[in-house]
Every structure is written in structure tokens, then in C-alpha cells.
Design an enzyme around this catalytic site. Structure first.
Site, mmCIF file in Angstrom:
data_model
loop_
_atom_site.group_PDB
_atom_site.id
_atom_site.type_symbol
_atom_site.label_atom_id
_atom_site.label_comp_id
_atom_site.label_asym_id
_atom_site.label_seq_id
_atom_site.Cartn_x
_atom_site.Cartn_y
_atom_site.Cartn_z
ATOM 1 N N ASP A 17 20.943 -0.609 -3.125
ATOM 2 C CA ASP A 17 20.601 0.422 -2.137
ATOM 3 C C ASP A 17 21.765 0.633 -1.166
ATOM 4 O O ASP A 17 22.485 -0.308 -0.850
ATOM 5 C CB ASP A 17 19.340 -0.031 -1.382
ATOM 6 C CG ASP A 17 18.689 1.121 -0.640
ATOM 7 O OD1 ASP A 17 19.109 2.279 -0.820
ATOM 8 O OD2 ASP A 17 17.752 0.853 0.135
ATOM 9 N N ARG A 30 27.443 12.357 -1.193
ATOM 10 C CA ARG A 30 26.645 11.241 -1.732
ATOM 11 C C ARG A 30 27.120 10.823 -3.121
ATOM 12 O O ARG A 30 27.084 9.648 -3.475
ATOM 13 C CB ARG A 30 25.163 11.641 -1.823
ATOM 14 C CG ARG A 30 24.452 11.797 -0.505
ATOM 15 C CD ARG A 30 23.007 12.238 -0.726
ATOM 16 N NE ARG A 30 22.222 11.179 -1.368
ATOM 17 C CZ ARG A 30 21.665 10.166 -0.722
ATOM 18 N NH1 ARG A 30 21.795 10.056 0.579
ATOM 19 N NH2 ARG A 30 20.967 9.255 -1.362
ATOM 20 N N ASN A 65 12.751 8.428 -8.406
ATOM 21 C CA ASN A 65 14.035 9.079 -8.092
ATOM 22 C C ASN A 65 14.116 10.528 -8.575
ATOM 23 O O ASN A 65 14.978 11.287 -8.139
ATOM 24 C CB ASN A 65 15.220 8.292 -8.662
ATOM 25 C CG ASN A 65 15.574 7.055 -7.857
ATOM 26 O OD1 ASN A 65 16.132 6.097 -8.393
ATOM 27 N ND2 ASN A 65 15.266 7.041 -6.564
ATOM 28 N N TRP A 66 13.186 10.933 -9.454
ATOM 29 C CA TRP A 66 13.165 12.345 -9.898
ATOM 30 C C TRP A 66 12.908 13.287 -8.737
ATOM 31 O O TRP A 66 13.190 14.476 -8.822
ATOM 32 C CB TRP A 66 12.082 12.557 -10.966
ATOM 33 C CG TRP A 66 12.336 11.819 -12.234
ATOM 34 C CD1 TRP A 66 11.655 10.729 -12.694
ATOM 35 C CD2 TRP A 66 13.335 12.096 -13.224
ATOM 36 N NE1 TRP A 66 12.167 10.307 -13.901
ATOM 37 C CE2 TRP A 66 13.208 11.133 -14.249
ATOM 38 C CE3 TRP A 66 14.336 13.067 -13.339
ATOM 39 C CZ2 TRP A 66 14.031 11.108 -15.369
ATOM 40 C CZ3 TRP A 66 15.157 13.042 -14.459
ATOM 41 C CH2 TRP A 66 15.004 12.084 -15.455
ATOM 42 N N ARG A 176 18.074 -7.333 -2.427
ATOM 43 C CA ARG A 176 18.153 -5.913 -2.084
ATOM 44 C C ARG A 176 19.255 -5.731 -1.052
ATOM 45 O O ARG A 176 19.315 -6.468 -0.061
ATOM 46 C CB ARG A 176 16.830 -5.388 -1.521
ATOM 47 C CG ARG A 176 16.917 -3.889 -1.223
ATOM 48 C CD ARG A 176 15.606 -3.252 -0.826
ATOM 49 N NE ARG A 176 15.767 -1.793 -0.769
ATOM 50 C CZ ARG A 176 14.863 -0.910 -1.119
ATOM 51 N NH1 ARG A 176 13.695 -1.326 -1.549
ATOM 52 N NH2 ARG A 176 15.094 0.385 -1.043
HETATM 53 C C1 FPP Z 1 20.416 3.767 -3.815
HETATM 54 O O1 FPP Z 1 21.272 4.380 -2.893
HETATM 55 C C2 FPP Z 1 20.942 3.846 -5.132
HETATM 56 C C3 FPP Z 1 20.407 4.583 -6.157
HETATM 57 C C4 FPP Z 1 19.217 5.428 -6.054
HETATM 58 C C5 FPP Z 1 21.000 4.587 -7.465
HETATM 59 C C6 FPP Z 1 21.718 3.342 -7.885
HETATM 60 C C7 FPP Z 1 22.666 3.779 -8.890
HETATM 61 C C8 FPP Z 1 23.948 3.375 -9.010
HETATM 62 C C9 FPP Z 1 24.577 2.286 -8.250
HETATM 63 C C10 FPP Z 1 24.819 4.066 -9.973
HETATM 64 C C11 FPP Z 1 24.328 4.104 -11.375
HETATM 65 C C12 FPP Z 1 24.175 2.771 -11.990
HETATM 66 C C13 FPP Z 1 24.655 2.385 -13.173
HETATM 67 C C14 FPP Z 1 24.242 1.072 -13.756
HETATM 68 C C15 FPP Z 1 25.583 3.216 -13.940
HETATM 69 P P1 FPP Z 1 20.692 5.560 -2.017
HETATM 70 O O2 FPP Z 1 21.222 6.833 -2.556
HETATM 71 O O3 FPP Z 1 19.209 5.472 -1.924
HETATM 72 O O4 FPP Z 1 21.365 5.217 -0.643
HETATM 73 P P2 FPP Z 1 20.808 5.544 0.817
HETATM 74 O O5 FPP Z 1 19.490 4.807 0.941
HETATM 75 O O6 FPP Z 1 21.879 4.994 1.697
HETATM 76 O O7 FPP Z 1 20.680 7.032 0.900
#
Ligand code: FPP
Length: 228
Positions: A17, A30, A65-66, A176
Site C-alpha cells: 500500500d 499515480r 480495485n475495479w 501492510r
Molecule cells: C496500493 O497503493 C497498491 C495497489 C492497489 C496496487 C499494488 C500494485 C503494485 C505494487 C504493482 C503491480 C504489482 C505487480 C506484482 C506487478 P495505492 O494506490 O492504494 O496507494 P495510496 O493508498 O497511497 O493511494
């Protein structure tokens, strides 16, 4: 405690995260945060051989996440495509076996095909990289319970045998990043006796050094599994 009784984490799972916040702090899009998140994944996977970890499970895309804007979902899917394409040879060379959790067969057909190929080509590996894609833990439990019921008795063992993690070692440690303290529908069943760590580091800043520190902290924890 004798040295040989020191608990070693065989299975570690991470809720990655903080990509968005990492980017925001730098006034970057982002997508760049997610890109740097993939680089953090790559370095961590490269470091697995230096750790006790037999299985690293990463929450890459949840069934929730969708709901993110379409272009962000597209960016994440493209990163996935690029990551598997570019890193597959390294996985094979380093004995990294890929495993996928979740409803990944519901992803775009080219991704499904690419993952099927990657699963097949990494099957001989000795350390597992498990990636949760289109994953929701409540959905996983419901699916497993339905399968158990269709076969006969529903018990904790028969449900566990049908979870997406059935072939993986028991979960020892769940981490986390980014300071949030919740499970967000990730490995709810598997976390029953897992140790948990919530660290402030944003995911793109999480290094193999942070992982080693977490493993060291884990080895100092006393696990009682309900006993005393
Ligand atoms: C959370 O950050 C992260 C995600 C929703 C996606 C995690 C994906 C990756 C690290 C890249 C893809 C992975 C692989 C294995 C290729 P957030 O966007 O929710 O961050 P925020 O809470 O700070 O907005």
C-alpha cells in the site's frame, strides 16, 4: 530459547500500500507510483534467496480495485503484463515458481494466457511468488466452502483444502505498508494465527532491508496458537 527453536517465517504475505501517496508527495502521476511499486517487488523477489521465505504472497489487485478509475485499472494491468514479460526469464533462472490467487481467469484473455504460460514455465522452481490478482478473501472462502459442500463434509480442513493457498505453507507473517491498519479482504482465513506487522514505509520505498528487519522482528515473537 535454543537457536534452533527461533521461529523462521516460511510464508510472508504483503499488502503493498502507498503507491499513490508516494507519487503525490513528489507531484508525480499515480502511475509512476505503481511503476516504482513494481520495482520494489522486483528487488524483493531477487532477495528471497537470502531469506527464510519459501513463499512470498503479494496483494497486487483486489476484486474491489475495479472501482478505481478506468485509466488506473488499465495502468495496473499493463504493469502486470510488462512485469511478467520482462521478469519471467529471471524467475526461471532463479528458481522462482509463480502461483496466482483469486479470480485471475476473469482478467483480460491475453493476461490469462500469459499467466498460464508463466505458471507452466516456472513450475520447477523451489521458492514461490504468489500473486493475488482479482482477489477477495471472502469470495475465496465462499468458493472453497461451496466446493467442500459439493464433495461432502464442510470442516475447517475441507475448506482449507479448497482455498487458493491450499498448496502453500501456512501463513506466518502478514505485513501492510503505508501506515494503514486493516486487512482489506486479504487472506482472512489464512491470517488466523499469522503474526501481523503494520509499517509506515510507503510501498515504493520498501526494500529487501525492510523485509529482513521484519523477519528479524518475527523471529523474536512468541507464537502460541491459542495455547500458553
Ligand atoms: C496500493 O497503493 C497498491 C495497489 C492497489 C496496487 C499494488 C500494485 C503494485 C505494487 C504493482 C503491480 C504489482 C505487480 C506484482 C506487478 P495505492 O494506490 O492504494 O496507494 P495510496 O493508498 O497511497 O493511494
Amino acid at each position: 530459547m535454543q537457536p534452533d527453536e527461533t521461529p523462521r517465517a516460511r510464508h510472508v504475505a504483503i499488502i503493498m500500500d502507498g503507491n499513490g501517496r508516494w507519487a503525490k508527495r513528489r507531484h508525480l502521476p499515480r502511475a509512476i507510483g505503481h511503476q516504482r511499486g513494481v520495482e520494489a517487488v522486483r528487488e524483493l523477489v531477487r532477495s528471497l534467496n537470502e531469506t527464510s521465505i519459501e513463499c512470498l504472497t503479494l496483494y497486487a489487485f483486489s476484486s474491489e480495485n475495479w472501482k478505481r478509475p478506468e485509466d488506473e485499472v488499465g495502468d495496473l494491468m499493463n504493469l502486470m503484463r510488462k512485469f511478467v514479460k520482462s521478469d519471467l526469464p529471471e524467475f526461471i533462472a532463479n528458481g522462482v515458481k509463480l502461483h496466482i490467487l483469486g479470480n485471475w481467469r476473469g482478467l483480460a484473455p491475453d493476461i490469462v494466457e500469459m499467466l498460464e504460460d508463466a505458471l507452466e514455465r516456472t513450475a520447477g522452481g523451489s521458492r514461490t511468488l504468489a500473486v493475488a490478482l482479482n482477489y477477495g478473501s471472502q469470495q475465496e472462502i465462499a468458493r472453497a466452502a461451496a466446493k467442500a459442500a459439493a464433495e461432502g463434509e464442510v470442516t475447517t480442513d475441507t475448506i482449507a483444502a479448497h482455498l487458493d493457498t491450499a498448496e502453500l505453507p501456512p501463513l506466518d507473517l502478514l505485513i501492510r505498508t503505508s501506515g494503514e491498519v486493516r486487512l482489506s479482504n486479504f487472506l482472512l482465513w489464512q491470517s488466523a494465527y499469522a503474526e501481523m506487522m503494520f509499517v509506515d514505509t510507503l510501498w515504493p520505498d520498501f526494500t529487501p532491508g525492510h523485509l529482513k528487519q521484519a523477519l528479524e522482528d518475527f523471529s523474536g515473537r512468541e507464537r502460541r496458537y491459542g495455547g500458553r
